[in-house]
Design an enzyme around this catalytic site. Structure first.
Site, PDB file in Angstrom:
ATOM      1  N   ASP A 158      32.794 -14.628 -21.954  1.00 57.58           N
ATOM      2  CA  ASP A 158      31.477 -15.044 -22.439  1.00 57.58           C
ATOM      3  C   ASP A 158      31.177 -14.271 -23.719  1.00 57.58           C
ATOM      4  O   ASP A 158      30.279 -13.436 -23.759  1.00 57.58           O
ATOM      5  CB  ASP A 158      30.418 -14.779 -21.351  1.00 57.58           C
ATOM      6  CG  ASP A 158      29.036 -15.210 -21.793  1.00 57.58           C
ATOM      7  OD1 ASP A 158      28.927 -15.959 -22.783  1.00 57.58           O
ATOM      8  OD2 ASP A 158      28.061 -14.788 -21.141  1.00 57.58           O
TER       9      ASP A 158
ATOM     10  N   PRO B  68      33.100  -8.464 -33.425  1.00 56.09           N
ATOM     11  CA  PRO B  68      33.765  -7.939 -32.229  1.00 56.09           C
ATOM     12  C   PRO B  68      34.407  -9.006 -31.351  1.00 56.09           C
ATOM     13  O   PRO B  68      35.290  -8.709 -30.554  1.00 56.09           O
ATOM     14  CB  PRO B  68      32.639  -7.213 -31.474  1.00 56.09           C
ATOM     15  CG  PRO B  68      31.356  -7.558 -32.133  1.00 56.09           C
ATOM     16  CD  PRO B  68      31.667  -8.114 -33.495  1.00 56.09           C
TER      17      PRO B  68
ATOM     18  N   GLU C 179      31.543  -5.126 -21.526  1.00 54.23           N
ATOM     19  CA  GLU C 179      30.779  -5.481 -22.732  1.00 54.23           C
ATOM     20  C   GLU C 179      30.994  -4.368 -23.759  1.00 54.23           C
ATOM     21  O   GLU C 179      30.825  -3.193 -23.449  1.00 54.23           O
ATOM     22  CB  GLU C 179      29.296  -5.633 -22.349  1.00 54.23           C
ATOM     23  CG  GLU C 179      28.298  -5.664 -23.491  1.00 54.23           C
ATOM     24  CD  GLU C 179      28.488  -6.836 -24.456  1.00 54.23           C
ATOM     25  OE1 GLU C 179      28.437  -7.988 -24.021  1.00 54.23           O
ATOM     26  OE2 GLU C 179      28.674  -6.567 -25.660  1.00 54.23           O
TER      27      GLU C 179
ATOM     28  N   ASP D 279      35.807  -2.278 -24.995  1.00 49.90           N
ATOM     29  CA  ASP D 279      36.338  -3.461 -25.666  1.00 49.90           C
ATOM     30  C   ASP D 279      37.110  -4.304 -24.628  1.00 49.90           C
ATOM     31  O   ASP D 279      38.032  -3.793 -23.981  1.00 49.90           O
ATOM     32  CB  ASP D 279      37.278  -2.981 -26.782  1.00 49.90           C
ATOM     33  CG  ASP D 279      37.889  -4.114 -27.574  1.00 49.90           C
ATOM     34  OD1 ASP D 279      37.732  -5.285 -27.172  1.00 49.90           O
ATOM     35  OD2 ASP D 279      38.532  -3.817 -28.600  1.00 49.90           O
TER      36      ASP D 279
HETATM   37  N1  SPD Z   1      27.342 -19.987 -31.019  1.00 51.42           N
HETATM   38  C1  SPD Z   1      26.967 -19.459 -29.768  1.00 51.42           C
HETATM   39  C2  SPD Z   1      28.078 -19.006 -28.917  1.00 51.42           C
HETATM   40  C3  SPD Z   1      27.501 -18.224 -27.815  1.00 51.42           C
HETATM   41  C4  SPD Z   1      28.432 -17.847 -26.779  1.00 51.42           C
HETATM   42  N2  SPD Z   1      27.967 -16.830 -25.880  1.00 51.42           N
HETATM   43  C5  SPD Z   1      26.619 -16.860 -25.505  1.00 51.42           C
HETATM   44  C6  SPD Z   1      26.276 -15.719 -24.615  1.00 51.42           C
HETATM   45  C7  SPD Z   1      25.444 -16.139 -23.474  1.00 51.42           C
HETATM   46  N3  SPD Z   1      25.659 -15.322 -22.337  1.00 51.42           N
END
Ligand code: SPD
Length: 287
Positions: A160, A167, A109, A141
């Protein structure tokens, strides 16, 4: 229908539409990378926003995390070592760590503050994952991480991230997908949130096309995250040897699906088949 004027509304604005929840802001701060907000919503519980965009909420997160994780982890050949890029709220890690076969899960992250705020204000979302010794948190990153990862390192890679701005922008690029492919072991699966086929149509199509170009086998799956723009969402799965993400392994399905809100083998089958006709045509035209 009631409208309690004592609490406020928070709206995500996107292409002339606003997607809002009623409640109140608990914390709002600027990290090195982005604006981070935690909102206590009346309808979906505590919610996280990054740069004013809804990321997750206590009563919505399963609609997103189950659909991102289980099609990949129920079908990868082996699932000993995995990588999550982004996922700082912990929901993706929590769903992954339900599989006892996982020995090591690297979470990369970029923004330490997202993890800190999620652990403090949204502990339900990461749940037991934060204390699980298999979870290795790296503040770095994700693009750099995959550039430096050796070939054949991971059994699965899950991206995710947030929408492709700030970023997360580089997480939608071909060079990033190529590094992910290189890092995957044979039989491995790549999974990524691939935006809304309605409110992010161009990004959605480009993402599926690019992943398909890199991995050869890739398919989007469609579901609902009502708090996101349009509520209609997609996740894309890819593999190198064939579309084996379409075939979840029965033992893993049995172990996981009974405690899921959305995901089951039957749901997954329908969700892959629920490709809208206009998307199917657009993807075929670009083959
Ligand atoms: N527009 C929302 C996109 C969200 C994608 N990631 C959400 C993170 C949840 N763990």
């Amino acid at each position: 229908m009631t409208n309690n004027q004592t609490s406020k509304w928070f709206d995500e604005y996107h292409k002339g539409v606003r997607y809002g929840l009623q409640g109140e802001i608990l914390i709002d701060l600027k990290s090195e990378y982005q604006q981070i907000t935690v909102f206590n919503s009346r309808r979906y519980g505590r919610a996280l926003l990054l740069n004013g965009c809804w990321m997750t909420a206590e009563l919505q997160e399963k609609n997103y995390h189950e659909c991102l994780v289980h099609p990949a982890l129920s079908s990868a050949l082996q699932i000993k070592k995995g990588l999550i890029i982004g996922g700082g709220d912990g929901g993706t890690a929590r769903e992954c760590l339900r599989y006892q076969d996982i020995e090591q899960l690297d979470l990369v992250e970029i923004d330490e503050k997202v993890i800190e705020i999620s652990q403090k204000y949204l502990p339900i979302i990461g749940g037991s994952a934060w204390k699980d010794p298999r979870l290795k948190i790296n503040i770095q990153d994700g693009i750099e991480w995959t550039e430096n990862t050796k070939e054949n390192t991971y059994d699965f890679i899950i991206v995710d991230g947030s929408d492709p701005a700030g970023p997360a922008e580089g997480l939608f690029n071909e060079s990033f997908f190529r590094n992910c492919k290189r890092s995957l072991r044979a039989g491995g699966i790549f999974a990524m949130q691939s935006e809304s086929p309605e409110s992010f149509l161009t990004i959605h199509l480009d993402t599926v096309r690019t992943i398909r170009k890199v991995f050869k086998y890739a398919d989007p799956l469609y579901g609902w995250v009502p708090m996101y723009p349009s509520g209609w969402w997609s996740w894309t799965f890819a593999a190198m040897e064939g579309a084996h993400y379409l075939k979840p392994l029965p033992q893993r399905v049995d172990a996981i699906s009974q405690d899921c809100k959305i995901w089951s083998a039957q749901w997954q089958k329908g969700a892959f088949q629920a490709i809208p006709a206009f998307i199917e045509r657009a993807l075929k035209a670009s083959n």
